[in-house]
Design an enzyme around this catalytic site. Sequence first.
Site, short mmCIF file in Angstrom:
data_model
loop_
_atom_site.label_atom_id
_atom_site.label_comp_id
_atom_site.label_asym_id
_atom_site.label_seq_id
_atom_site.Cartn_x
_atom_site.Cartn_y
_atom_site.Cartn_z
N ARG A 24 -0.49 4.86 -6.37
CA ARG A 24 -1.86 5.27 -6.04
C ARG A 24 -2.61 5.52 -7.34
NH1 ARG A 24 1.08 6.92 -1.71
NH2 ARG A 24 0.49 5.72 0.13
N ASP B 277 3.55 0.19 -3.50
CA ASP B 277 2.79 0.71 -2.37
C ASP B 277 1.58 -0.18 -2.15
OD1 ASP B 277 1.64 2.56 -0.38
OD2 ASP B 277 3.07 3.99 -1.21
N HIS C 32 3.19 -0.13 3.97
CA HIS C 32 2.68 0.15 2.62
C HIS C 32 2.92 -1.04 1.70
CE1 HIS C 32 1.39 4.25 3.32
NE2 HIS C 32 2.57 4.58 3.82
N ASP D 84 8.49 4.49 5.76
CA ASP D 84 7.55 5.40 6.42
C ASP D 84 6.28 4.66 6.84
OD1 ASP D 84 7.05 5.08 3.64
OD2 ASP D 84 5.56 6.68 3.74
N GLU D 85 5.60 5.24 7.82
CA GLU D 85 4.24 4.87 8.19
C GLU D 85 4.02 3.36 8.33
OE1 GLU D 85 1.94 8.71 6.30
OE2 GLU D 85 2.28 7.02 4.95
N TRP E 261 10.66 13.98 5.61
CA TRP E 261 9.38 14.43 5.05
C TRP E 261 8.48 15.04 6.13
CZ3 TRP E 261 4.37 12.30 5.92
CH2 TRP E 261 4.35 11.13 6.69
N TYR F 207 5.42 19.24 -0.75
CA TYR F 207 4.38 18.25 -1.07
C TYR F 207 3.42 18.81 -2.11
CZ TYR F 207 5.66 14.18 1.63
OH TYR F 207 6.29 13.05 2.06
N ASP G 183 1.10 17.24 -3.67
CA ASP G 183 -0.27 16.69 -3.65
C ASP G 183 -1.19 17.62 -2.86
OD1 ASP G 183 1.32 15.97 -1.42
OD2 ASP G 183 -0.07 14.38 -0.85
N TRP H 144 2.45 12.75 -4.41
CA TRP H 144 1.65 11.56 -4.07
C TRP H 144 0.35 11.67 -4.84
CZ3 TRP H 144 4.58 8.15 -1.77
CH2 TRP H 144 5.64 8.58 -0.98
N THR H 145 -0.23 10.52 -5.21
CA THR H 145 -1.28 10.63 -6.24
C THR H 145 -2.62 9.99 -5.85
OG1 THR H 145 -0.37 8.67 -7.34
CG2 THR H 145 0.43 10.83 -8.08
N GLU H 146 -2.91 9.96 -4.54
CA GLU H 146 -4.18 9.37 -4.11
C GLU H 146 -5.38 9.96 -4.86
OE1 GLU H 146 -1.73 10.11 -2.10
OE2 GLU H 146 -1.63 8.72 -0.39
C1 ACM Z 1 5.32 10.01 3.12
O1 ACM Z 1 4.80 11.05 2.69
N1 ACM Z 1 4.58 9.13 3.74
C2 ACM Z 1 6.74 9.75 2.93
#
Ligand code: ACM
Length: 476
Positions: free
Chosen positions: A115, A144, A208, A271-272, A342, A368, A370, A417-419
């Site tokens: 990100r 990603d 992703h 994930d996702e 997670w 987390y 972030d 996470w670095t969005e």
């Molecule tokens: C995640 O935070 N989507 C693993």
Amino acid sequence: MENLQNLKITKNDLGLIPAPQKLDLTEGFFTGNLSDVKKTLKSSDKELSPMEKEAYTLEITPSSIEITAKDEAGLFYGKMTVKQLSMIFENKIPCLKIDDKPEFEWRGFMLDCCRNFYPVEFIFKILDAIALHKINRFHWHLTDDQGWRIPVKEYPLLTEVGAWRNDCRYTWEEKVGGFYTEDEIKAVVKKASELHITVVPEIETPGHSSSVLAAYPNLGCTGGPYNVESRFGIFDDVLCSGNDDIFPLYEKVFDTVCRLFPGPYVHIGGDECPRTRWENCPKCQQRKKDLGLESTGELQSYLTVRFAKMLEERGKIPIGWDEVLEGTEKLGLPKSLIVQSWRGLSGGETAAKLGHKAIMSPQTAGCYLDYKHKNTPLEPGMIGITTLEKSFEFEPTTKEMTAENKANVLGGQGNLWTECIYSSKLAEYMIFPRLCAIAEKLWNCEGNTDYNNFLERLNIHKKRLQKMDFLFYNGN
Ligand code: ACM
Ligand code: ZN
């Protein structure tokens, strides 16, 4: 410093984080040369557990510093304790006896370099810092939607196209991003190994994956065109589970990953991953029919099993986020697969019950990084709040777990996470001091339960963070 040394020193004045399991102060100070630290490796004829390998004793007397351990890893952690002391006390170190050993074998930190791309110098800086906190896993999130950060010779577009995106934070015409060269990756692995850190590369599948699809559009269900994403979120375009062309690409990706990363683990994401495209894709539906699957969701476990098998064939242990537990009715999961929880701790609990090893990094229970430090619009960070105290309250196991299930929990991790973490300085601010609290709990969760005691030590420890030139959040 003089003031402190003229006073009676207390254990908390040492500011050790993580706090050692057993610490006794003795009389006097060591004022000799720190390069004369004596290290003794005691041979052991029985097989040592990972935690026994990392155990050490440290004795500091007015005339000597001696570290004793059964393995190089233990000697290293003794050295990290001496380093912490010398960063505060310089050449007048209080005499003491420490007998120390970690509670969990997996003490991790994850950095998302997709990100936001961080230069390799920042990775080196982070490795030094996490080693000082006795963290021994660096989970490197390398692919990603927003960027692919590792070159693969046979598929050059992964980085030529997949590493770069248009981004409205800059001029829209100018691509932003980057990737780590092989030499840089080798240097990271080498430095990590010197610091007794295992690097765990993550190659996200099957969701992703916009950066892969932008590079090789035939691997998606619709054929594209696709972009390396400049938006953040979850995207419907994922790897086409019915397209056999995805496998040769990931064979080569894993060849590269396994050649560059000698550690035992490779993370395959999981994930996702929305099913929207799979539901409407003739190839995916054909795959579902061929395999006799009841639901489209089971296609994810088909892919998990295929990718995990590729890694097993290369002698590696696969790791997946807790979604890999879903849709496994028919195809199951390889027993070797480690599940990283997670969405709370429940995924890890289920995995542990099923006999899988588990890593705990619950989003809403302190892990987390972030998330904002504090509930105010002025703080940077994502949707939620992770206070320092919440990170300190993190426990990788729960009371409800049986002893057998607890034994399957390898440990835990802090994840960044670095969005919206646009620079390495901001990353530092998000990481510290919450990662100090997580490191403390992963080293000794059972023993370190007094938050005020932690805060007292942290006050001293912050001087170390300053010395290492880290920006950190200074509230509670
Ligand atoms: C995640 O935070 N989507 C693993
Ligand atoms: Zn498809």
